[in-house]
Design a protein around this motif. Structure first.
Motif, PDB file in Angstrom:
ATOM      1  N   ALA A 255       8.130   8.272  32.196  1.00  0.00           N
ATOM      2  CA  ALA A 255       7.687   9.208  33.230  1.00  0.00           C
ATOM      3  C   ALA A 255       6.732  10.194  32.572  1.00  0.00           C
ATOM      4  O   ALA A 255       6.683  10.314  31.349  1.00  0.00           O
ATOM      5  CB  ALA A 255       8.877   9.925  33.852  1.00  0.00           C
ATOM      6  N   SER A 256       5.959  10.903  33.393  1.00  0.00           N
ATOM      7  CA  SER A 256       5.070  11.913  32.833  1.00  0.00           C
ATOM      8  C   SER A 256       5.132  13.180  33.660  1.00  0.00           C
ATOM      9  O   SER A 256       5.474  13.154  34.853  1.00  0.00           O
ATOM     10  CB  SER A 256       3.625  11.405  32.744  1.00  0.00           C
ATOM     11  OG  SER A 256       3.042  11.296  34.025  1.00  0.00           O
TER      12      SER A 256
ATOM     13  N   ASP B 256       1.821   4.287  29.009  1.00  0.00           N
ATOM     14  CA  ASP B 256       0.469   4.506  29.514  1.00  0.00           C
ATOM     15  C   ASP B 256       0.442   4.486  31.043  1.00  0.00           C
ATOM     16  O   ASP B 256      -0.256   5.279  31.677  1.00  0.00           O
ATOM     17  CB  ASP B 256      -0.490   3.452  28.966  1.00  0.00           C
ATOM     18  CG  ASP B 256      -0.886   3.716  27.520  1.00  0.00           C
ATOM     19  OD1 ASP B 256      -0.610   4.833  27.022  1.00  0.00           O
ATOM     20  OD2 ASP B 256      -1.463   2.827  26.881  1.00  0.00           O
ATOM     21  N   ALA B 257       1.198   3.565  31.638  1.00  0.00           N
ATOM     22  CA  ALA B 257       1.239   3.480  33.092  1.00  0.00           C
ATOM     23  C   ALA B 257       1.799   4.769  33.696  1.00  0.00           C
ATOM     24  O   ALA B 257       1.267   5.290  34.685  1.00  0.00           O
ATOM     25  CB  ALA B 257       2.077   2.285  33.530  1.00  0.00           C
ATOM     26  N   ALA B 258       2.858   5.297  33.103  1.00  0.00           N
ATOM     27  CA  ALA B 258       3.477   6.512  33.635  1.00  0.00           C
ATOM     28  C   ALA B 258       2.552   7.713  33.542  1.00  0.00           C
ATOM     29  O   ALA B 258       2.678   8.671  34.319  1.00  0.00           O
ATOM     30  CB  ALA B 258       4.780   6.796  32.887  1.00  0.00           C
ATOM     31  N   ALA B 259       1.609   7.688  32.597  1.00  0.00           N
ATOM     32  CA  ALA B 259       0.695   8.815  32.406  1.00  0.00           C
ATOM     33  C   ALA B 259      -0.428   8.840  33.429  1.00  0.00           C
ATOM     34  O   ALA B 259      -1.123   9.848  33.564  1.00  0.00           O
ATOM     35  CB  ALA B 259       0.100   8.761  30.995  1.00  0.00           C
ATOM     36  N   ILE B 260      -0.617   7.762  34.172  1.00  0.00           N
ATOM     37  CA  ILE B 260      -1.795   7.626  35.027  1.00  0.00           C
ATOM     38  C   ILE B 260      -1.707   8.324  36.381  1.00  0.00           C
ATOM     39  O   ILE B 260      -2.682   8.983  36.788  1.00  0.00           O
ATOM     40  CB  ILE B 260      -2.127   6.133  35.231  1.00  0.00           C
ATOM     41  CG1 ILE B 260      -2.656   5.520  33.936  1.00  0.00           C
ATOM     42  CG2 ILE B 260      -3.139   5.936  36.356  1.00  0.00           C
ATOM     43  CD1 ILE B 260      -2.860   4.005  34.008  1.00  0.00           C
TER      44      ILE B 260
ATOM     45  N   TYR C 258      -6.773   0.230  40.622  1.00  0.00           N
ATOM     46  CA  TYR C 258      -8.100   0.349  40.008  1.00  0.00           C
ATOM     47  C   TYR C 258      -7.997   1.020  38.636  1.00  0.00           C
ATOM     48  O   TYR C 258      -8.602   0.553  37.662  1.00  0.00           O
ATOM     49  CB  TYR C 258      -8.998   1.166  40.932  1.00  0.00           C
ATOM     50  CG  TYR C 258     -10.364   1.480  40.352  1.00  0.00           C
ATOM     51  CD1 TYR C 258     -11.333   0.492  40.211  1.00  0.00           C
ATOM     52  CD2 TYR C 258     -10.689   2.773  39.949  1.00  0.00           C
ATOM     53  CE1 TYR C 258     -12.580   0.778  39.688  1.00  0.00           C
ATOM     54  CE2 TYR C 258     -11.937   3.071  39.422  1.00  0.00           C
ATOM     55  CZ  TYR C 258     -12.878   2.069  39.288  1.00  0.00           C
ATOM     56  OH  TYR C 258     -14.110   2.360  38.771  1.00  0.00           O
ATOM     57  N   LEU C 259      -7.224   2.087  38.547  1.00  0.00           N
ATOM     58  CA  LEU C 259      -7.075   2.803  37.284  1.00  0.00           C
ATOM     59  C   LEU C 259      -6.374   1.944  36.236  1.00  0.00           C
ATOM     60  O   LEU C 259      -6.748   1.960  35.055  1.00  0.00           O
ATOM     61  CB  LEU C 259      -6.293   4.101  37.514  1.00  0.00           C
ATOM     62  CG  LEU C 259      -7.043   5.179  38.299  1.00  0.00           C
ATOM     63  CD1 LEU C 259      -6.070   6.228  38.831  1.00  0.00           C
ATOM     64  CD2 LEU C 259      -8.108   5.836  37.436  1.00  0.00           C
ATOM     65  N   ALA C 260      -5.363   1.186  36.657  1.00  0.00           N
ATOM     66  CA  ALA C 260      -4.689   0.282  35.720  1.00  0.00           C
ATOM     67  C   ALA C 260      -5.661  -0.749  35.183  1.00  0.00           C
ATOM     68  O   ALA C 260      -5.635  -1.098  33.995  1.00  0.00           O
ATOM     69  CB  ALA C 260      -3.506  -0.397  36.413  1.00  0.00           C
ATOM     70  N   GLY C 261      -6.551  -1.228  36.053  1.00  0.00           N
ATOM     71  CA  GLY C 261      -7.558  -2.184  35.605  1.00  0.00           C
ATOM     72  C   GLY C 261      -8.502  -1.591  34.584  1.00  0.00           C
ATOM     73  O   GLY C 261      -8.851  -2.246  33.590  1.00  0.00           O
ATOM     74  N   LEU C 262      -8.917  -0.339  34.804  1.00  0.00           N
ATOM     75  CA  LEU C 262      -9.779   0.332  33.830  1.00  0.00           C
ATOM     76  C   LEU C 262      -9.067   0.476  32.478  1.00  0.00           C
ATOM     77  O   LEU C 262      -9.684   0.307  31.421  1.00  0.00           O
ATOM     78  CB  LEU C 262     -10.177   1.720  34.340  1.00  0.00           C
ATOM     79  CG  LEU C 262     -11.110   1.782  35.549  1.00  0.00           C
ATOM     80  CD1 LEU C 262     -11.404   3.242  35.899  1.00  0.00           C
ATOM     81  CD2 LEU C 262     -12.415   1.032  35.296  1.00  0.00           C
TER      82      LEU C 262
END
Length: 331
Positions: free
Chosen positions: A45-46, A131-135, A288-292
């Protein structure tokens, strides 16, 4: 609904308004997903500024909707990533075992979190849970500000005031993805970091005043709220766009409402476009952000990592401000 054990879980709870000192790790019932909800086993989590506002109940106007004397939703946390362990009967996007991440209304700092399936997107295999949790909150705020309000495109000059924080570190990178020339405003200790993530120019606010620049900017994304609007407009192109985030100045009663009203009123009479940003969670933006991130075009900047069991300590550190990027909790 997929069967799942109805046992209890550990969650971080704020029984009253305050700072990190009011948080308690408590045993609470595990959520049961509704018809269109998923239950997620939290792996990371973030923290985001919204967590602090809901935790301390400021601006006080927020309490009209979130509880006058104590939080209506005492379990905190809005950004999480983990595995789906149960789904509601009408859920179509996810199955048990899927890796997901997203922004939820509350309860993300717990062993499990439940929310509408539309709150989540799939975590690509190449992306870590941390990384996913930070997005979610920071990434979507930066994306919607620059893409949707700023309409940033190739060759434009973009200035980001507050470039080293959670939103700012995403904004620098997203502006580069959109083809802009990026000037980052930050403190001395963050200069190397913002250069590393792609800033073309850096202004150290402890030594220089960006509002005295002779360079007109096509887009100014203000994440600090530390300068007067008339000062900022001096360096905004005559047809430029100013975007103000929720980090604008204010007081404990009304927060940034007065400031945002000033921005909206000035916009009515200015050739420049002056807009406040209210981020709206969207699964498509998360994807989209995960893809970047998978393509290496955006890298979540994580300065501090804490075990989920040390959430109170993480909140206390986060309250001090001036972080580089995100603070992540690891389950």
């Amino acid at each position: 609904m997929t069967d799942v054990d109805t046992a209890s879980m550990t969650a971080w709870v704020a029984p009253r308004y305050g700072g990190g000192e009011v948080l308690r790790a408590e045993t609470v019932p595990r959520p049961t997903p509704g018809d269109r909800e998923v239950l997620v086993r939290v792996r990371a989590a973030s923290l985001c500024s919204g967590d602090l506002h809901l935790l301390n109940g400021t601006p006080y106007l927020l309490r009209l909707g979130f509880g006058l004397r104590r939080p209506k939703r005492p379990m905190i946390g809005q950004n999480s990533a983990g595995e789906v362990v149960a789904v509601g009967g009408s859920v179509a996007r996810f199955r048990v075992g899927d890796r997901v991440f997203g922004e939820v209304p509350s309860g993300g700092f717990a062993e499990y979190v439940g929310a509408d399936e539309r709150s989540f997107a799939a975590v690509p295999a190449a992306l870590s849970m941390e990384d996913a949790a930070a997005i979610p909150d920071s990434g979507m705020t930066a994306l919607q500000g620059l893409r949707d309000i700023g309409k940033v495109g190739p060759g434009q000059r973009v200035l980001i005031n507050g470039a080293s924080g959670g939103v700012g570190s995403f904004a620098v990178q997203i502006a580069k993805v959109l083809g802009a020339h990026v000037t980052a405003v930050c403190g001395t200790r963050h200069i190397d970091m913002v250069r590393e993530i792609g800033a073309d120019a850096v202004i150290d606010y402890t030594a220089d005043d960006f509002t005295r620049s002779h360079v007109p900017y096509d887009v100014i994304f203000d994440l600090a709220g530390n300068r007067k609007l008339r000062e900022i407009r001096r360096v905004l192109a005559v047809d430029g766009v100013f975007i103000s985030s929720a980090a604008a100045p204010g007081n404990n009663w009304f927060g940034p409402i007065r400031w945002l009203g000033h921005v909206a009123l000035t916009d009515l009479f200015a050739r420049q476009t002056l807009k406040a940003l209210l981020m709206r969670p969207a699964a498509a933006d998360l994807e989209y952000l995960a893809g970047l991130a998978v393509d290496g075009k955006v890298r979540p900047v994580i300065e501090r990592r804490f075990p989920l069991s040390d959430t109170a300590l993480a909140i206390a550190a986060f309250e001090q401000g001036h972080a580089s990027g995100k603070t992540v909790l690891i389950a």
